[in-house]
Design an enzyme around this catalytic site. Structure first.
Site, PDB file in Angstrom:
ATOM      1  N   ARG A   1     -31.783  -5.097  13.518  1.00 21.31           N
ATOM      2  CA  ARG A   1     -31.633  -6.289  13.901  1.00 21.31           C
ATOM      3  C   ARG A   1     -31.928  -6.302  15.482  1.00 21.31           C
ATOM      4  NH1 ARG A   1     -26.144  -9.060  12.132  1.00 21.31           N
ATOM      5  NH2 ARG A   1     -27.496 -10.863  12.863  1.00 21.31           N
TER       6      ARG A   1
ATOM      7  N   HIS B   1     -20.385  -2.087   8.988  1.00 20.54           N
ATOM      8  CA  HIS B   1     -21.185  -3.489   9.286  1.00 20.54           C
ATOM      9  C   HIS B   1     -21.936  -3.626   7.966  1.00 20.54           C
ATOM     10  CE1 HIS B   1     -20.238  -3.067  13.566  1.00 20.54           C
ATOM     11  NE2 HIS B   1     -20.723  -1.611  13.285  1.00 20.54           N
ATOM     12  N   LEU B   2     -21.888  -5.072   7.622  1.00 21.37           N
ATOM     13  CA  LEU B   2     -22.483  -5.578   6.372  1.00 21.37           C
ATOM     14  C   LEU B   2     -23.910  -5.388   6.623  1.00 21.37           C
ATOM     15  CD1 LEU B   2     -20.051  -8.402   6.699  1.00 21.37           C
ATOM     16  CD2 LEU B   2     -20.353  -7.333   4.537  1.00 21.37           C
ATOM     17  N   SER B   3     -24.466  -5.509   7.649  1.00 23.92           N
ATOM     18  CA  SER B   3     -26.005  -5.707   7.854  1.00 23.92           C
ATOM     19  C   SER B   3     -26.280  -4.326   8.533  1.00 23.92           C
ATOM     20  CB  SER B   3     -26.223  -6.899   8.983  1.00 23.92           C
ATOM     21  OG  SER B   3     -25.614  -6.765  10.184  1.00 23.92           O
TER      22      SER B   3
ATOM     23  N   ARG C   1     -27.674  -5.323  19.376  1.00 23.65           N
ATOM     24  CA  ARG C   1     -26.768  -4.834  18.402  1.00 23.65           C
ATOM     25  C   ARG C   1     -27.023  -3.318  17.972  1.00 23.65           C
ATOM     26  NH1 ARG C   1     -24.762  -9.698  15.996  1.00 23.65           N
ATOM     27  NH2 ARG C   1     -26.316 -11.335  16.236  1.00 23.65           N
TER      28      ARG C   1
ATOM     29  N   ARG D   1     -21.039 -19.021   5.440  1.00 27.24           N
ATOM     30  CA  ARG D   1     -22.141 -19.380   6.258  1.00 27.24           C
ATOM     31  C   ARG D   1     -23.155 -18.116   6.345  1.00 27.24           C
ATOM     32  NH1 ARG D   1     -18.369 -21.823  10.325  1.00 27.24           N
ATOM     33  NH2 ARG D   1     -17.707 -23.536   8.712  1.00 27.24           N
TER      34      ARG D   1
ATOM     35  N   TYR E   1     -25.341 -12.039   5.764  1.00 30.23           N
ATOM     36  CA  TYR E   1     -24.105 -11.519   5.425  1.00 30.23           C
ATOM     37  C   TYR E   1     -23.648 -11.501   3.912  1.00 30.23           C
ATOM     38  CZ  TYR E   1     -23.672 -11.400  10.558  1.00 30.23           C
ATOM     39  OH  TYR E   1     -24.096 -11.089  11.779  1.00 30.23           O
TER      40      TYR E   1
ATOM     41  N   ASN F   1     -14.529  -3.110  10.920  1.00 26.54           N
ATOM     42  CA  ASN F   1     -15.721  -3.949  11.301  1.00 26.54           C
ATOM     43  C   ASN F   1     -15.282  -4.695  12.522  1.00 26.54           C
ATOM     44  OD1 ASN F   1     -17.930  -5.611  11.533  1.00 26.54           O
ATOM     45  ND2 ASN F   1     -18.215  -6.008   9.146  1.00 26.54           N
TER      46      ASN F   1
ATOM     47  N   GLU G   1     -16.699   3.425  11.066  1.00 24.20           N
ATOM     48  CA  GLU G   1     -17.058   2.162  11.467  1.00 24.20           C
ATOM     49  C   GLU G   1     -18.161   1.382  10.226  1.00 24.20           C
ATOM     50  OE1 GLU G   1     -20.198   2.667  14.808  1.00 24.20           O
ATOM     51  OE2 GLU G   1     -20.475   0.670  14.678  1.00 24.20           O
TER      52      GLU G   1
ATOM     53  N   PRO H   1     -14.168 -10.694  14.760  1.00 29.48           N
ATOM     54  CA  PRO H   1     -14.401 -12.090  15.082  1.00 29.48           C
ATOM     55  C   PRO H   1     -15.506 -12.470  14.028  1.00 29.48           C
ATOM     56  CG  PRO H   1     -15.388 -10.722  16.856  1.00 29.48           C
ATOM     57  CD  PRO H   1     -14.066  -9.679  16.022  1.00 29.48           C
ATOM     58  N   ASN H   2     -15.175 -13.616  13.382  1.00 35.18           N
ATOM     59  CA  ASN H   2     -15.834 -14.369  12.600  1.00 35.18           C
ATOM     60  C   ASN H   2     -16.048 -13.963  11.345  1.00 35.18           C
ATOM     61  OD1 ASN H   2     -16.678 -16.456  14.622  1.00 35.18           O
ATOM     62  ND2 ASN H   2     -17.943 -14.606  15.546  1.00 35.18           N
TER      63      ASN H   2
ATOM     64  N   ALA I   1     -18.836  -8.688  16.506  1.00 35.67           N
ATOM     65  CA  ALA I   1     -19.828  -8.429  17.938  1.00 35.67           C
ATOM     66  C   ALA I   1     -18.886  -7.817  18.858  1.00 35.67           C
ATOM     67  CB  ALA I   1     -20.075 -10.032  18.304  1.00 35.67           C
TER      68      ALA I   1
ATOM     69  N   HIS J   1     -20.391  -4.351  20.021  1.00 38.20           N
ATOM     70  CA  HIS J   1     -21.449  -4.097  20.940  1.00 38.20           C
ATOM     71  C   HIS J   1     -21.017  -4.390  22.685  1.00 38.20           C
ATOM     72  CE1 HIS J   1     -23.505  -4.432  17.043  1.00 38.20           C
ATOM     73  NE2 HIS J   1     -23.209  -5.522  17.062  1.00 38.20           N
TER      74      HIS J   1
HETATM   75  O1  CA2 Z   1     -23.050  -6.629   9.975  1.00 37.20           O
HETATM   76  C1  CA2 Z   1     -22.011  -6.962  10.457  1.00 37.20           C
HETATM   77  O2  CA2 Z   1     -20.907  -6.421   9.736  1.00 37.20           O
HETATM   78  C2  CA2 Z   1     -21.901  -7.191  11.726  1.00 37.20           C
HETATM   79  O3  CA2 Z   1     -20.571  -6.554  12.286  1.00 37.20           O
HETATM   80  C3  CA2 Z   1     -21.472  -8.778  11.972  1.00 37.20           C
HETATM   81  C4  CA2 Z   1     -21.231  -9.381  13.035  1.00 37.20           C
HETATM   82  C5  CA2 Z   1     -22.332  -9.073  14.154  1.00 37.20           C
HETATM   83  O4  CA2 Z   1     -22.016  -9.546  15.500  1.00 37.20           O
HETATM   84  C6  CA2 Z   1     -22.515  -7.615  14.178  1.00 37.20           C
HETATM   85  O5  CA2 Z   1     -23.655  -7.363  14.909  1.00 37.20           O
HETATM   86  C7  CA2 Z   1     -22.743  -6.965  12.604  1.00 37.20           C
HETATM   87  C8  CA2 Z   1     -20.949 -10.888  12.870  1.00 37.20           C
HETATM   88  C9  CA2 Z   1     -19.872 -11.208  11.988  1.00 37.20           C
HETATM   89  C10 CA2 Z   1     -20.073 -12.847  11.779  1.00 37.20           C
HETATM   90  O6  CA2 Z   1     -19.906 -13.264  10.668  1.00 37.20           O
HETATM   91  C11 CA2 Z   1     -20.045 -14.343  10.042  1.00 37.20           C
HETATM   92  C12 CA2 Z   1     -19.877 -14.481   8.637  1.00 37.20           C
HETATM   93  C13 CA2 Z   1     -20.265 -15.501   8.060  1.00 37.20           C
HETATM   94  C14 CA2 Z   1     -20.915 -16.599   8.879  1.00 37.20           C
HETATM   95  C15 CA2 Z   1     -20.851 -16.365  10.094  1.00 37.20           C
HETATM   96  C16 CA2 Z   1     -20.592 -15.303  10.762  1.00 37.20           C
END
Ligand code: CA2
Length: 149
Positions: A108, A101-103, A112, A19, A24, A75, A99, A11-12, A78, A81
């Site tokens: 964090r 994750h970008l971040s 998370r 954004r 990210y 990836n 697995e 998701p997202n 959310a 978690h």
């Molecule tokens: O760090 C990551 O890749 C995450 O999987 C990204 C998720 C976050 O909930 C995880 O804790 C860590 C959120 C993805 C949201 O992606 C966006 C990208 C651009 C703008 C807004 C949201």
């Protein structure tokens, strides 16, 4: 052609690059897919992509990967978690999952730090931004090259 990898984004992540670049990065999901496609050619592996904002669609994709792909780079966003259902799906297909994750989720918010995916993944790559995806491809290839099934 060698192995086949599925790169699955949750998701997202379709919003990547549009954004919150401070968290990210500014690379889009299409850019990431182009990088992975080019790397797959170099590695002589096949790569497919799916992004969904829906938990059930991600679960269906994990089930459908069985017998089609040799491993998954996931990836789960959310859902990482929260989703025991995605964890169970990974367990049920017995495919290696990296697995991703970008971040760096461990730096964090506390919520998370728990990853249900980690409990069933072969390993986790996080904190390297978009560069994590090609790293995950190397990790999966290394794992498949050294594991008897
Ligand atoms: O760090 C990551 O890749 C995450 O999987 C990204 C998720 C976050 O909930 C995880 O804790 C860590 C959120 C993805 C949201 O992606 C966006 C990208 C651009 C703008 C807004 C949201």
């Amino acid at each position: 052609m060698g192995h086949s990898f599925l790169v699955l984004n949750g998701p997202n992540l379709n919003l990547l690059g549009t954004r919150q670049p401070e968290v990210y990065g500014s690379t889009t999901l299409a850019d990431i897919e182009d990088t992975c496609t080019a790397k797959a050619t170099q590695m002589n592996v096949a790569v497919s992509f799916l992004q969904s904002n829906h938990e059930g669609i991600l679960i269906d994709a994990i089930h459908a990967a069985r017998g089609v792909h040799d491993g998954i780079i996931l990836n789960a966003g959310a859902y990482t978690h929260t989703s025991i259902a995605i964890m169970d799906a990974i367990k049920s297909v017995s495919l290696p999952v990296v697995e991703l994750h970008l971040s760096n989720i461990h730096q964090r918010e506390e919520f998370r730090h728990l990853s249900y995916i980690s409990k069933v993944a072969i390993g986790q790559i996080c904190g390297f931004g978009a560069a994590g995806y090609p790293l995950a491809m190397d990790a999966l290839a290394g794992y498949l090259g050294t594991t008897e099934t």
